[in-house]
Design a protein around this motif. Structure first.
Motif, PDB file in Angstrom:
ATOM      1  N   THR A 164       0.817  -1.229   0.000  1.00 54.56           N
ATOM      2  CA  THR A 164       0.000   0.000   0.000  1.00 54.56           C
ATOM      3  C   THR A 164       0.848   1.277   0.000  1.00 54.56           C
ATOM      4  N   ARG A 165       2.175   1.119  -0.029  1.00 56.32           N
ATOM      5  CA  ARG A 165       3.044   2.308   0.052  1.00 56.32           C
ATOM      6  C   ARG A 165       2.796   3.242  -1.121  1.00 56.32           C
ATOM      7  N   GLN A 166       2.600   4.498  -0.822  1.00 56.77           N
ATOM      8  CA  GLN A 166       2.355   5.510  -1.841  1.00 56.77           C
ATOM      9  C   GLN A 166       3.612   6.359  -2.045  1.00 56.77           C
ATOM     10  N   ARG A 167       4.145   6.331  -3.244  1.00 59.25           N
ATOM     11  CA  ARG A 167       5.282   7.184  -3.568  1.00 59.25           C
ATOM     12  C   ARG A 167       4.801   8.611  -3.776  1.00 59.25           C
ATOM     13  N   ILE A 168       5.519   9.552  -3.187  1.00 59.22           N
ATOM     14  CA  ILE A 168       5.202  10.968  -3.373  1.00 59.22           C
ATOM     15  C   ILE A 168       6.127  11.526  -4.441  1.00 59.22           C
ATOM     16  N   SER A 169       5.546  12.072  -5.481  1.00 64.22           N
ATOM     17  CA  SER A 169       6.337  12.664  -6.565  1.00 64.22           C
ATOM     18  C   SER A 169       6.506  14.159  -6.303  1.00 64.22           C
ATOM     19  N   TYR A 170       7.756  14.605  -6.267  1.00 65.05           N
ATOM     20  CA  TYR A 170       8.010  16.011  -5.966  1.00 65.05           C
ATOM     21  C   TYR A 170       7.869  16.859  -7.223  1.00 65.05           C
ATOM     22  N   LYS A 171       7.037  17.869  -7.128  1.00 62.86           N
ATOM     23  CA  LYS A 171       6.853  18.816  -8.221  1.00 62.86           C
ATOM     24  C   LYS A 171       7.209  20.212  -7.713  1.00 62.86           C
ATOM     25  N   PRO A 172       8.346  20.751  -8.141  1.00 67.99           N
ATOM     26  CA  PRO A 172       8.758  22.076  -7.659  1.00 67.99           C
ATOM     27  C   PRO A 172       7.693  23.132  -7.947  1.00 67.99           C
ATOM     28  N   ALA A 173       7.553  24.052  -7.026  1.00 59.01           N
ATOM     29  CA  ALA A 173       6.597  25.145  -7.214  1.00 59.01           C
ATOM     30  C   ALA A 173       7.055  26.051  -8.353  1.00 59.01           C
ATOM     31  N   LEU A 174       6.109  26.665  -9.004  1.00 64.19           N
ATOM     32  CA  LEU A 174       6.441  27.599 -10.079  1.00 64.19           C
ATOM     33  C   LEU A 174       7.174  28.813  -9.501  1.00 64.19           C
ATOM     34  N   PRO A 175       8.117  29.383 -10.244  1.00 64.57           N
ATOM     35  CA  PRO A 175       8.860  30.550  -9.751  1.00 64.57           C
ATOM     36  C   PRO A 175       7.924  31.703  -9.384  1.00 64.57           C
ATOM     37  N   ASP A 176       8.254  32.386  -8.289  1.00 59.79           N
ATOM     38  CA  ASP A 176       7.508  33.588  -7.903  1.00 59.79           C
ATOM     39  C   ASP A 176       8.509  34.611  -7.368  1.00 59.79           C
ATOM     40  N   ASP A 177       8.033  35.710  -6.849  1.00 62.77           N
ATOM     41  CA  ASP A 177       8.935  36.770  -6.404  1.00 62.77           C
ATOM     42  C   ASP A 177       9.234  36.702  -4.907  1.00 62.77           C
ATOM     43  N   LYS A 178       8.897  35.581  -4.248  1.00 60.90           N
ATOM     44  CA  LYS A 178       9.150  35.457  -2.816  1.00 60.90           C
ATOM     45  C   LYS A 178      10.622  35.125  -2.555  1.00 60.90           C
ATOM     46  N   GLU A 179      11.151  35.714  -1.493  1.00 65.07           N
ATOM     47  CA  GLU A 179      12.543  35.471  -1.116  1.00 65.07           C
ATOM     48  C   GLU A 179      12.602  34.265  -0.180  1.00 65.07           C
ATOM     49  N   ARG A 180      13.200  33.184  -0.664  1.00 59.77           N
ATOM     50  CA  ARG A 180      13.275  31.960   0.133  1.00 59.77           C
ATOM     51  C   ARG A 180      14.700  31.717   0.622  1.00 59.77           C
ATOM     52  N   GLN A 181      14.786  31.205   1.824  1.00 56.36           N
ATOM     53  CA  GLN A 181      16.055  30.818   2.423  1.00 56.36           C
ATOM     54  C   GLN A 181      15.748  29.812   3.523  1.00 56.36           C
ATOM     55  N   LEU A 182      16.789  29.201   4.102  1.00 53.41           N
ATOM     56  CA  LEU A 182      16.572  28.288   5.222  1.00 53.41           C
ATOM     57  C   LEU A 182      16.111  29.087   6.434  1.00 53.41           C
ATOM     58  N   ARG A 183      14.947  28.730   6.942  1.00 53.62           N
ATOM     59  CA  ARG A 183      14.385  29.426   8.110  1.00 53.62           C
ATOM     60  C   ARG A 183      14.065  28.409   9.206  1.00 53.62           C
ATOM     61  N   ASP A 184      14.339  28.781  10.434  1.00 56.42           N
ATOM     62  CA  ASP A 184      14.103  27.914  11.586  1.00 56.42           C
ATOM     63  C   ASP A 184      12.605  27.879  11.899  1.00 56.42           C
ATOM     64  N   ILE A 185      12.021  26.681  11.834  1.00 53.92           N
ATOM     65  CA  ILE A 185      10.601  26.548  12.166  1.00 53.92           C
ATOM     66  C   ILE A 185      10.418  26.015  13.586  1.00 53.92           C
ATOM     67  N   GLY A 186      11.556  25.930  14.316  1.00 51.79           N
ATOM     68  CA  GLY A 186      11.495  25.487  15.709  1.00 51.79           C
ATOM     69  C   GLY A 186      12.484  24.391  16.017  1.00 51.79           C
ATOM     70  N   ASN A 187      13.219  24.545  17.137  1.00 52.70           N
ATOM     71  CA  ASN A 187      14.159  23.514  17.609  1.00 52.70           C
ATOM     72  C   ASN A 187      15.221  23.162  16.576  1.00 52.70           C
ATOM     73  N   GLN A 188      15.777  24.186  15.936  1.00 49.89           N
ATOM     74  CA  GLN A 188      16.873  23.996  14.970  1.00 49.89           C
ATOM     75  C   GLN A 188      16.462  23.120  13.781  1.00 49.89           C
ATOM     76  N   HIS A 189      15.194  23.135  13.452  1.00 49.68           N
ATOM     77  CA  HIS A 189      14.684  22.451  12.258  1.00 49.68           C
ATOM     78  C   HIS A 189      14.467  23.536  11.201  1.00 49.68           C
ATOM     79  N   TYR A 190      15.263  23.478  10.146  1.00 52.80           N
ATOM     80  CA  TYR A 190      15.250  24.525   9.130  1.00 52.80           C
ATOM     81  C   TYR A 190      14.605  24.026   7.841  1.00 52.80           C
ATOM     82  N   VAL A 191      13.812  24.889   7.218  1.00 48.59           N
ATOM     83  CA  VAL A 191      13.172  24.571   5.941  1.00 48.59           C
ATOM     84  C   VAL A 191      13.387  25.740   4.986  1.00 48.59           C
TER      85      VAL A 191
END
Length: 313
Positions: free
Chosen positions: A266-293
């Motif tokens: 029953t394992r479901q593979r998740i296929s990664y589809k990158p988001a379309l480019p936008d004007d948002k500034e992305r970087q590694l940000r701490d979402i809590g307890n040294q977990h960065y996204v």
């Protein structure tokens, strides 16, 4: 007592020109650090920039931009033969292909002793032989193997020879560049266990590069997930393996098989589809307890809510 950062990589970019107009952004503005005595796993698919990162750290490539500090020293400032030689004694690499990285015309004892000879670490021929024999025993091989050639060994044994060669100059830091990917599954665990034993015994620090997230989780203290030249998620190995929340990390986790026939059916593979480019500034940000996204400022709350749901489910 505060942990010491042995390696600090800040805003590293490694671009390559292909032809006259094309530019490949192999590593595109990444930052991470590695504490002394820990293993930092760098995981991602082929071509994502993992190995290029490792080769930039060891100065096989000159970075396009960014800073790399090793033991508090900017490695780009290391000039002159003696200083470069001292730096390379401190930092060694174990390569992916254990056969291609060994000179087929040299005996194993001479392959292992190359670093000893270049850095004049032996006081006599007898001392050189003793050091080589001790290294062979350290990696689980017999000293009599020193008179043989690389083709006479299995893949796992050849990788042990590569590890012995890296240890010969008594480094602080070793970059393990997919050291098990060319080996049989039954041998991979033996090599990883050996690396862990050596780390404890020799007080080593590792950058462990691989594409298998389950094996990286097993050996690493912290993990960085890399995609298309970017670090998209960084955290402790337990946090990333159990609660990885970037869509690319989720796709890697979904590909890990488990020894459970019911789950596998029953394992479901998740296929990664990158988001379309936008004007948002992305970087590694701490979402809590040294977990960065890797996300924009307004996406932090979404990831925090997603993480809370995962942990509560």
């Amino acid at each position: 007592m505060e942990k010491k950062k042995l390696l600090e990589v800040s805003h590293l970019k490694q671009y390559f020109n292909v032809g006259r107009a094309d530019e490949v952004r192999a590593v595109d503005d990444i930052s991470f650090y590695i504490y002394e005595g820990e293993t930092f796993g760098l995981v991602g698919e082929s071509g994502c920039g993992k190995s290029t990162t490792g080769r930039s750290v060891i100065r096989l490539y000159d970075p396009t931009s960014g800073d790399i500090k090793f033991d508090g020293i900017d490695i780009s400032s290391i000039k002159g033969r003696e200083k470069l030689s001292a730096f390379r004694r401190e930092m060694q690499m174990i390569y992916q292909d254990p056969y291609a990285s060994l000179n087929p015309r040299m005996k194993v004892k001479d392959i292992i002793a190359e670093g000893i000879d270049v850095n004049k670490l032996a006081t006599s021929a007898e001392d050189r032989e003793k050091q080589v024999n001790d290294l062979l025993k350290t990696v689980g091989l017999d000293p009599s193997h020193g008179t043989r050639y690389p083709h006479e060994f299995s893949g796992g044994q050849r990788q042990r020879i590569g590890i012995a060669r890296a240890l010969a100059v008594r480094p602080k830091f070793i970059i393990c560049d997919e050291p098990i990917s060319a080996l049989d599954v039954s041998i991979q665990a033996q090599v990883v266990n050996l690396l862990q034993e050596l780390q404890e015994k020799e007080k080593l620090t590792y950058l462990f590069i691989a594409h298998d997230l389950s094996m990286v989780k097993y050996i690493s203290d912290r993990i960085g997930v890399m995609y298309f030249g970017k670090l998209v998620e960084v955290g402790t190995s337990e946090e990333i393996y159990n609660y990885g929340i970037h869509p690319y990390t989720e796709s890697l986790l979904s590909a890990i098989p488990l020894p459970d026939p019911d789950y596998e059916r029953t394992r479901q593979r998740i296929s990664y589809k990158p988001a379309l480019p936008d004007d948002k500034e992305r970087q590694l940000r701490d979402i809590g307890n040294q977990h960065y996204v890797y996300c924009s400022e307004d996406e932090v709350l979404d990831y925090q809510e997603k993480l809370a749901k995962k942990k509560n489910s």
